[in-house]
Design a protein around this motif. Sequence first.
Motif, PDB file in Angstrom:
ATOM      1  N   GLN A 332       8.866   1.665   3.974  1.00 23.62           N
ATOM      2  CA  GLN A 332       7.490   2.073   3.672  1.00 23.62           C
ATOM      3  C   GLN A 332       7.357   2.337   2.175  1.00 23.62           C
ATOM      4  O   GLN A 332       7.451   3.481   1.728  1.00 23.62           O
ATOM      5  CB  GLN A 332       7.098   3.316   4.471  1.00 23.62           C
ATOM      6  CG  GLN A 332       6.984   3.066   5.970  1.00 23.62           C
ATOM      7  CD  GLN A 332       6.487   4.285   6.720  1.00 23.62           C
ATOM      8  OE1 GLN A 332       6.837   5.413   6.423  1.00 23.62           O
ATOM      9  NE2 GLN A 332       5.641   4.062   7.709  1.00 23.62           N
ATOM     10  N   PRO A 333       7.150   1.275   1.385  1.00 21.36           N
ATOM     11  CA  PRO A 333       6.994   1.470  -0.066  1.00 21.36           C
ATOM     12  C   PRO A 333       5.816   2.385  -0.358  1.00 21.36           C
ATOM     13  O   PRO A 333       4.835   2.421   0.388  1.00 21.36           O
ATOM     14  CB  PRO A 333       6.739   0.046  -0.585  1.00 21.36           C
ATOM     15  CG  PRO A 333       7.280  -0.856   0.469  1.00 21.36           C
ATOM     16  CD  PRO A 333       7.076  -0.135   1.772  1.00 21.36           C
ATOM     17  N   PRO A 334       5.902   3.144  -1.434  1.00 22.84           N
ATOM     18  CA  PRO A 334       4.786   4.039  -1.773  1.00 22.84           C
ATOM     19  C   PRO A 334       3.523   3.249  -2.078  1.00 22.84           C
ATOM     20  O   PRO A 334       3.562   2.187  -2.692  1.00 22.84           O
ATOM     21  CB  PRO A 334       5.295   4.781  -3.024  1.00 22.84           C
ATOM     22  CG  PRO A 334       6.383   3.917  -3.568  1.00 22.84           C
ATOM     23  CD  PRO A 334       7.003   3.224  -2.404  1.00 22.84           C
ATOM     24  N   GLN A 335       2.410   3.774  -1.627  1.00 25.74           N
ATOM     25  CA  GLN A 335       1.120   3.123  -1.828  1.00 25.74           C
ATOM     26  C   GLN A 335       0.330   3.869  -2.907  1.00 25.74           C
ATOM     27  O   GLN A 335       0.515   5.072  -3.103  1.00 25.74           O
ATOM     28  CB  GLN A 335       0.325   3.106  -0.521  1.00 25.74           C
ATOM     29  CG  GLN A 335       1.010   2.353   0.606  1.00 25.74           C
ATOM     30  CD  GLN A 335       1.286   0.905   0.260  1.00 25.74           C
ATOM     31  OE1 GLN A 335       0.390   0.187  -0.206  1.00 25.74           O
ATOM     32  NE2 GLN A 335       2.509   0.463   0.454  1.00 25.74           N
ATOM     33  N   PRO A 336      -0.537   3.157  -3.616  1.00 23.53           N
ATOM     34  CA  PRO A 336      -1.316   3.837  -4.660  1.00 23.53           C
ATOM     35  C   PRO A 336      -2.266   4.874  -4.077  1.00 23.53           C
ATOM     36  O   PRO A 336      -2.748   4.740  -2.959  1.00 23.53           O
ATOM     37  CB  PRO A 336      -2.094   2.682  -5.320  1.00 23.53           C
ATOM     38  CG  PRO A 336      -2.134   1.602  -4.283  1.00 23.53           C
ATOM     39  CD  PRO A 336      -0.864   1.726  -3.511  1.00 23.53           C
ATOM     40  N   THR A 337      -2.503   5.913  -4.858  1.00 19.94           N
ATOM     41  CA  THR A 337      -3.488   6.913  -4.479  1.00 19.94           C
ATOM     42  C   THR A 337      -4.885   6.308  -4.608  1.00 19.94           C
ATOM     43  O   THR A 337      -5.197   5.642  -5.601  1.00 19.94           O
ATOM     44  CB  THR A 337      -3.375   8.144  -5.389  1.00 19.94           C
ATOM     45  OG1 THR A 337      -2.061   8.693  -5.256  1.00 19.94           O
ATOM     46  CG2 THR A 337      -4.404   9.200  -5.019  1.00 19.94           C
ATOM     47  N   LEU A 338      -5.709   6.521  -3.602  1.00 17.15           N
ATOM     48  CA  LEU A 338      -7.061   5.968  -3.595  1.00 17.15           C
ATOM     49  C   LEU A 338      -8.092   7.083  -3.747  1.00 17.15           C
ATOM     50  O   LEU A 338      -7.966   8.150  -3.135  1.00 17.15           O
ATOM     51  CB  LEU A 338      -7.329   5.204  -2.296  1.00 17.15           C
ATOM     52  CG  LEU A 338      -6.482   3.958  -2.028  1.00 17.15           C
ATOM     53  CD1 LEU A 338      -6.847   3.348  -0.681  1.00 17.15           C
ATOM     54  CD2 LEU A 338      -6.668   2.927  -3.132  1.00 17.15           C
ATOM     55  N   VAL A 339      -9.098   6.817  -4.571  1.00 15.69           N
ATOM     56  CA  VAL A 339     -10.231   7.719  -4.743  1.00 15.69           C
ATOM     57  C   VAL A 339     -11.490   6.908  -4.506  1.00 15.69           C
ATOM     58  O   VAL A 339     -11.643   5.804  -5.032  1.00 15.69           O
ATOM     59  CB  VAL A 339     -10.260   8.327  -6.163  1.00 15.69           C
ATOM     60  CG1 VAL A 339     -11.580   9.050  -6.405  1.00 15.69           C
ATOM     61  CG2 VAL A 339      -9.103   9.276  -6.355  1.00 15.69           C
ATOM     62  N   SER A 340     -12.387   7.434  -3.690  1.00 10.97           N
ATOM     63  CA  SER A 340     -13.658   6.765  -3.458  1.00 10.97           C
ATOM     64  C   SER A 340     -14.614   7.112  -4.598  1.00 10.97           C
ATOM     65  O   SER A 340     -14.811   8.283  -4.929  1.00 10.97           O
ATOM     66  CB  SER A 340     -14.257   7.200  -2.116  1.00 10.97           C
ATOM     67  OG  SER A 340     -15.479   6.543  -1.875  1.00 10.97           O
ATOM     68  N   ALA A 341     -15.182   6.061  -5.220  1.00 14.77           N
ATOM     69  CA  ALA A 341     -16.064   6.284  -6.369  1.00 14.77           C
ATOM     70  C   ALA A 341     -17.260   5.337  -6.301  1.00 14.77           C
ATOM     71  O   ALA A 341     -17.211   4.299  -5.640  1.00 14.77           O
ATOM     72  CB  ALA A 341     -15.300   6.074  -7.671  1.00 14.77           C
TER      73      ALA A 341
END
Length: 411
Positions: A332-341
Motif C-alpha cells: 500500500q504505497p502512500p497516497q497524496p493528501t487531498l484537499v477539496s478546493a
Amino acid sequence: MPEFFNVLAPAVALHTLLDCLRTRLEAETVPTSAALGRVTAIAVLAPENLPAFPRSTMDGYAVRANDTFGASESLPAYLEVVGEVPMGRAPTMTLTVGQAAVAYTGGMLPDGADAVVMVENTQAIDATCIEIFRPVAPGENVVQVGEDVRIGDVIVPAGCLLRPQDIGGLVSLGITQVEVSQRPRVAIVSTGDEIVSPDTTPAPGQVRDINTYTVAALVQQAGGVPVSLGIVQDDYAAQRRAAQAGLAQADVLIFSAGSSVSSRDMTVQVLNSLGVPGVLVHGIAHRPGKPTIVALIDGKPAFGLPGNPVSAMIVFGILVRPTLYALSGCSQPPQPTLVSARLTKNIPSVTGREDHVQVRLSCADGTWHAEPVFGKSNLIYTLIRAAGVVVVPMDKGGLYAGEEVPVQIYD
C-alpha cells in the motif's frame, strides 16, 4: 518529424511495466530504530502478549468489582485500603472481600482485583478506609492481558511501509531488529550538450543541470538511493556506456531528457540495445510529459524522463515512484493528501489526455480556493510557486471556474 504512436494513458503505461516486473529487492536486517520508511520483507509476529499483565488506565483504587455494586453518594461502599502498588513493580498483596489498593495509571493490578475505581469517585475516611460513590463493572478502567496484541498475532504484515507508530509497536514487544527490503538504487543520467553543472556559469545556449538533483531528491523521498552518473553528451556510444554502468550498479535506470522524437534524442535506441524486452512504452497521453519512455531491461526498470524539469518531476510521481515501491514489495504505497478546493479559473484541456495543472491554495470563509499556475514545462518555478496539483481526467475537456476539485498536496 516523426509522430508518437500507440500513446498510452498514464495508468496503462504504469501497469504495462508492473505486469512485466518480476524482480523484487533482497531483504536485509536493520535496527528497528532506523527502519522508518522501510518496507517489511516478511510478516512480523508478536513474541509475547501486550500488555503482559493487567494494567490500570486510571489513578484510583484497585478493587473487586463485586464490592462496589450498589454504591452511591447517598449510600457509599466502604473498603479497607491494604496497600499501594508502586509503579514498575509487581504487587505483593492479594485483595480479598472488602479490600482495595492504591493504583496508578499504567500500574499492575494486584491478584484478586478486577477493576479500578477512579480517585474522583472516592473519598478517604482515614489512612486505611475509603468511601466509594460509584460502582464499577469487572474490567472497568483496566487493560487486560493481551488486549492490545496476543502472542502469535501478525503485528506488521509483509509489504508494510513502516510508520512512526509501527516503530513504537515493534519496540514495545522487544523487537529491536526488523527484516526489510533493501532500498532501491536508482542510477540517474542527465543528457544533453547544453547541460552544465550547477557550479558552472552557463555560456550562451547552456543551462544548469536541474533534473539530476530534483530526481535524486524524489528518489530519496520515495525511499530509494540515488546514484548520480553525471552529465552525458548527445552521443550514442557515451549514453550507452552510461546506461550500462547504471544498470550494473543500480536496480533502476533513469535518463533525463532524450525521450522525444528528434534526431538527437537516442534514449529509445540505447535502451533497446541493452536487453530484453527493451522499450515498452514511448509516449503517454499526458501533459506535461508526453514523450516519456518506459522500458524493462533484463528485469530492471528504466525510464526516459522529459528534459523539462516540471515534466520530469510530474512523470516521476506518476510512473517512477510507484515502481520503486513495487520493487520494495510495498502493498500500500502512500497516497497524496487531498484537499477539496474551488477553482478560481477555467482549466482548458482536451479529451483523451490527462493533464496535471499546478495550483496555489488559499482559504476564505472556510473554503479552499485553487488558483491555476499556468506555465511552460521548462519553468521550474511553476512548481515552486504551487501548493499542489489538479488532475484533469482523460474523459474531460477541461475544468470550469467554480468547480469543486480534489487538489493533490505536495509533500
